[in-house]
Design a protein around this motif. Sequence first.
Motif, mmCIF file in Angstrom:
data_model
loop_
_atom_site.group_PDB
_atom_site.id
_atom_site.type_symbol
_atom_site.label_atom_id
_atom_site.label_comp_id
_atom_site.label_asym_id
_atom_site.label_seq_id
_atom_site.Cartn_x
_atom_site.Cartn_y
_atom_site.Cartn_z
ATOM 1 N N GLY A 1 -9.753 -13.972 -3.592
ATOM 2 C CA GLY A 1 -10.318 -13.040 -4.567
ATOM 3 C C GLY A 1 -9.218 -12.171 -5.167
ATOM 4 O O GLY A 1 -8.111 -12.099 -4.645
ATOM 5 N N PRO A 2 -9.512 -11.513 -6.253
ATOM 6 C CA PRO A 2 -8.513 -10.622 -6.847
ATOM 7 C C PRO A 2 -8.327 -9.386 -5.969
ATOM 8 O O PRO A 2 -9.231 -8.984 -5.250
ATOM 9 N N ALA A 3 -7.133 -8.802 -6.044
ATOM 10 C CA ALA A 3 -6.868 -7.603 -5.243
ATOM 11 C C ALA A 3 -5.871 -6.712 -5.961
ATOM 12 O O ALA A 3 -4.989 -7.188 -6.671
ATOM 13 N N VAL A 4 -6.043 -5.416 -5.772
ATOM 14 C CA VAL A 4 -5.098 -4.426 -6.294
ATOM 15 C C VAL A 4 -4.819 -3.447 -5.165
ATOM 16 O O VAL A 4 -5.744 -2.919 -4.549
ATOM 17 N N GLN A 5 -3.546 -3.242 -4.875
ATOM 18 C CA GLN A 5 -3.146 -2.230 -3.908
ATOM 19 C C GLN A 5 -2.243 -1.255 -4.645
ATOM 20 O O GLN A 5 -1.218 -1.651 -5.196
ATOM 21 N N SER A 6 -2.651 -0.007 -4.689
ATOM 22 C CA SER A 6 -1.923 0.972 -5.483
ATOM 23 C C SER A 6 -1.707 2.236 -4.664
ATOM 24 O O SER A 6 -2.643 2.766 -4.067
ATOM 25 N N THR A 7 -0.469 2.704 -4.638
ATOM 26 C CA THR A 7 -0.112 3.902 -3.885
ATOM 27 C C THR A 7 0.429 4.955 -4.841
ATOM 28 O O THR A 7 1.308 4.671 -5.652
ATOM 29 N N ALA B 1 -0.630 11.673 -11.369
ATOM 30 C CA ALA B 1 -1.793 12.547 -11.270
ATOM 31 C C ALA B 1 -2.895 11.746 -10.588
ATOM 32 O O ALA B 1 -2.935 10.517 -10.659
ATOM 33 N N ILE B 2 -3.769 12.410 -9.893
ATOM 34 C CA ILE B 2 -4.869 11.726 -9.204
ATOM 35 C C ILE B 2 -5.958 11.370 -10.213
ATOM 36 O O ILE B 2 -6.394 12.218 -10.990
ATOM 37 N N VAL B 3 -6.372 10.128 -10.189
ATOM 38 C CA VAL B 3 -7.498 9.702 -11.026
ATOM 39 C C VAL B 3 -8.771 10.152 -10.326
ATOM 40 O O VAL B 3 -8.984 9.850 -9.146
ATOM 41 N N THR B 4 -9.590 10.896 -11.027
ATOM 42 C CA THR B 4 -10.784 11.466 -10.391
ATOM 43 C C THR B 4 -12.071 10.757 -10.783
ATOM 44 O O THR B 4 -13.124 11.071 -10.257
ATOM 45 N N ILE C 1 -4.436 2.731 -11.131
ATOM 46 C CA ILE C 1 -3.104 2.142 -11.133
ATOM 47 C C ILE C 1 -2.104 3.290 -11.031
ATOM 48 O O ILE C 1 -1.981 4.098 -11.946
ATOM 49 N N TYR C 2 -1.425 3.358 -9.900
ATOM 50 C CA TYR C 2 -0.428 4.395 -9.661
ATOM 51 C C TYR C 2 0.976 3.797 -9.751
ATOM 52 O O TYR C 2 1.153 2.607 -10.028
ATOM 53 N N GLY C 3 1.971 4.608 -9.454
ATOM 54 C CA GLY C 3 3.372 4.222 -9.619
ATOM 55 C C GLY C 3 3.845 3.074 -8.757
ATOM 56 O O GLY C 3 4.800 2.397 -9.090
ATOM 57 N N ASN C 4 3.204 2.826 -7.628
ATOM 58 C CA ASN C 4 3.587 1.728 -6.746
ATOM 59 C C ASN C 4 2.373 0.811 -6.609
ATOM 60 O O ASN C 4 1.497 1.070 -5.797
#
Length: 166
Positions: free
Chosen positions: A38-44, A101-104, A119-122
């Motif tokens: 399945g698709p996956a996104v890991q964002s830190t 910035a935190i996505v709220t 989607i964050y910087g890492n």
Amino acid sequence: MSVKMKRFLPLIMFLMAAPANADMIHKISSSVQLNVEGPAVQSTRIGSSYSVSGSNVSATLGGLTAPASATAAATMSSGTYTQTTAGDAFTFSESFNQGDAIVTTQTALSGGQIDQPNIYGNTTTQLGGTAGSLAGTIGSDGSMTLTAGGAGTTATGQFVTEITVK
């Protein structure tokens, strides 16, 4: 011992032997496992950072300015820098990395799936697989046919035969 007796001796010995009792168990199992990833996104989220270094430089340092809210990223305030001894060699380096910035808010589809992930910087993103022609069969004789699918798929086949004599 008579000649007649000698002829019957092997027959008598055969009849005296204990009967052999053996249980034999034969097990056959087979399995096919087909997977489509399945698709996956890991964002830190990354934080803001600021650094300055140099030699033969006088500085009124800048730095990070705290954000106005807990969900915002820090910002950079500029410093002022001058060469200490004019005409002499100097080095200077300044770097700033503005954090995330935190996505709220999230946009969710029906069923609770996220339509647009944060989607964050890492960030690492993996596309979902496509089954394509992914297939697998195992015949009763153990013959195996595994057909590759599209990207992000795996096919594993196994045929096991086991004989136990007790």
